[in-house]
Design an enzyme around this catalytic site. Sequence first.
Site, PDB file in Angstrom:
ATOM      1  N   THR A   1      38.946  39.524  31.523  1.00  0.00           N
ATOM      2  CA  THR A   1      37.670  40.022  32.107  1.00  0.00           C
ATOM      3  C   THR A   1      37.810  40.914  33.499  1.00  0.00           C
ATOM      4  O   THR A   1      36.765  41.605  33.703  1.00  0.00           O
ATOM      5  CB  THR A   1      36.514  39.078  32.440  1.00  0.00           C
ATOM      6  OG1 THR A   1      36.749  38.049  33.045  1.00  0.00           O
ATOM      7  CG2 THR A   1      36.367  38.779  30.960  1.00  0.00           C
TER       8      THR A   1
ATOM      9  N   ASP B   1      38.599  25.624  26.585  1.00  0.00           N
ATOM     10  CA  ASP B   1      39.993  26.233  26.764  1.00  0.00           C
ATOM     11  C   ASP B   1      40.666  25.451  27.730  1.00  0.00           C
ATOM     12  O   ASP B   1      41.167  26.301  28.565  1.00  0.00           O
ATOM     13  CB  ASP B   1      39.775  27.642  27.088  1.00  0.00           C
ATOM     14  CG  ASP B   1      40.798  28.586  26.781  1.00  0.00           C
ATOM     15  OD1 ASP B   1      41.764  28.179  26.178  1.00  0.00           O
ATOM     16  OD2 ASP B   1      40.999  29.495  27.729  1.00  0.00           O
TER      17      ASP B   1
ATOM     18  N   LEU C   1      40.168  42.052  37.318  1.00  0.00           N
ATOM     19  CA  LEU C   1      41.290  41.994  38.370  1.00  0.00           C
ATOM     20  C   LEU C   1      40.739  41.086  39.212  1.00  0.00           C
ATOM     21  O   LEU C   1      39.489  40.663  39.526  1.00  0.00           O
ATOM     22  CB  LEU C   1      41.685  43.135  38.903  1.00  0.00           C
ATOM     23  CG  LEU C   1      41.944  44.568  38.010  1.00  0.00           C
ATOM     24  CD1 LEU C   1      42.039  45.685  38.724  1.00  0.00           C
ATOM     25  CD2 LEU C   1      43.064  44.003  37.071  1.00  0.00           C
TER      26      LEU C   1
END
Length: 778
Positions: free
Chosen positions: A45, A156, A47
């Site tokens: 999503t 996750d 940098l």
Amino acid sequence: MSSGSKEGGGGSPAYHLPHPHPHPPQHAQYVGPYRLEKTLGKGQTGLVKLGVHCITGQKVAVKIVNREKLSESVLMKVEREIAILKLIEHPHVLKLHDVYENKKYLYLVLEHVSGGELFDYLVKKGRLTPKEARKFFRQIVSALDFCHSYSICHRDLKPENLLLDEKNNIRIADFGMASLQVGDSLLETSCGSPHYACPEVIKGEKYDGRRADMWSCGVILFALLVGALPFDDDNLRQLLEKVKRGVFHMPHFIPPDCQSLLRGMIEVEPEKRLSLEQIQKHPWYLGGKHEPDPCLEPAPGRRVAMRSLPSNGELDPDVLESMASLGCFRDRERLHRELRSEEENQEKMIYYLLLDRKERYPSCEDQDLPPRNDVDPPRKRVDSPMLSRHGKRRPERKSMEVLSITDAGSGGSPVPTRRALEMAQHSQRSRSVSGASTGLSSSPLSSPRSPVFSFSPEPGVGDEARGGGSPTSKTQTLPSRGPRGGGAGEQPPPPSARSTPLPGPPGSPRSSGGTPLHSPLHTPRASPTGTPGTTPPPSPGGGVGGAAWRSRLNSIRNSFLGSPRFHRRKMQVPTAEEMSSLTPESSPELAKRSWFGNFISLDKEEQIFLVLKDKPLSSIKADIVHAFLSIPSLSHSVLSQTSFRAEYKASGGPSVFQKPVRFQVDISSSEGPEPSPRRDGSSGGGIYSVTFTLISGPSRRFKRVVETIQAQLLSTHDQPSVQALADEKNGAQTRPAGTPPRSLQPPPGRPDPDLSSSPRRGPSKDKKLLATNGTPLP
């Protein structure tokens, strides 16, 4: 002689070393008081760059999200992650400091940690001692216990999402896939990484997010103790079958009591799987109690009192906005009714936790900012005029950003001006495929790095079944926050970018999009200008319907692969014969809409083609064989007159990265005029197509080997790839031109650029550790 000068003979002048800061940077980028410096990493999503406070020197990790390049669904997940990070204050969870934004970008100011990822630590050290593994495991369990107590499931968990601070303490990052599991409801979205996902998630069934996290914790503990993963296969379908069966080899060197813990956590039946409470009472877990860990000492708590609210007018607009971002409180009337109720419920607990966070850490406008000439500088998200616990409105801050308005179309609920402006602008936002192309990670490094997958279009976390609120105590205890950190990224666009496309509202429904890939599973590359994103290729049909199909397909793939840095594996596709032998009767999962199963059928082989003209077949074959022989560590065999099978395996570097590349070379005659006979009577060269097909192994290394062979076939004298492969054999690392400065994730700044876009972090036979999708790294 001064240390800052060098004397020269014969009256030569002294050469002074340059001052470390001769003058301020001419084009320094600022986000509030933070000066952006080197890139730390890149995720799905955004940098992540290092930020340094211009006055105090405090270091932070600034994740930069390009709202124009991401789908609405991914942006919605970023907003959800922001709300979840506001709920969690724990010593082993990465902390969110502030949020800034302008028309084009969203800036998350996160805690900065300097120890890197647990994955890299494990790759470097190999398997850990039981004592060190227990230390990490207890910290992970401690943080998870805190999250689960507030109904937050991570979904996750993997070593790539576990960061280390300077003292080697854990920070759980990347809550991009996290979800609130309200009451006794079950979750439905299949998300996560196949090596760490539990069987019920892979099958596409409804599941308990807490038990899914326990399975992932078991896989992580196994990886810490063994240096390899319990379930692994180059073929994705075979890998998923192994996970569903839950059968794995338990090495003899694991202590017996730890073996029982692992078997209890990596248990196929969710009802039989150990819970957090059972894990914390297990003998192996308790065996580390004599090992002091100050980070596990309970921090001084803060009691949060809950009470009923007599009217909607007392509801804090910022808190309501954060609750809306969580995705499970969409029914505004019901939410208001539950908040006004005298009964204890989940809604009131979440509301008062967020309100407590806002009161203890108010977001005020920055003071004494450095002078800037940006056209659209990042603006801090500051609090709206806030209601006290007794219903008295506090003094309003002097900012256009803190005004609140009433949205007549939503039943009169207060909406901050910032959100209202975004909703007004949303109707003008372009919905072209290219406008939703780039997907970077959702972990604070990237990440947050992970997208949630769903086959049916669902806004945000709409897949979660909304259940009745379970009774909770009227007081909640919050640990005091401690130091944290993290971050990783690529060259981000300047905050002062002049692009004016209007962003969509972070709370609006968005597709679960991601990064369109040029080939089924190729790694997205950064554009020359540094803008993170690529334009998807045209659809096969070339029409509007085809473009929509392509966009959806790319979203599905990206959702499965997650963060680009760890999910670049070239998955093998089952053969037609294998697929024809599978039926809903022989494999019931084929009939289900499981994202893992459906993803397999979308993959294709990776091939590289080379067309040669005016060269006889015998010469082409001779050149190919000569190229094979000129590459160190490459062996080949002849399959037929026009086919070869080759295998390349580098002998240098850690064994964990020695995954061989196997590929096939086929020569076929292309359509064209008959070759004219030469003067000496021999037939002239026709048009031939040489096809290189990857069978298994890292995609990046495969491409480099093929480039070397192509150089030979095209009679190129300058063959840098040959030297690169030779260096690789000797253990040297090379960075091809244009390769982003990232490794395994590819987090920039890491010393191993060869891994930056490798499809897989992977292993040797006796010792291997795989990243989330199991793609082996060179």
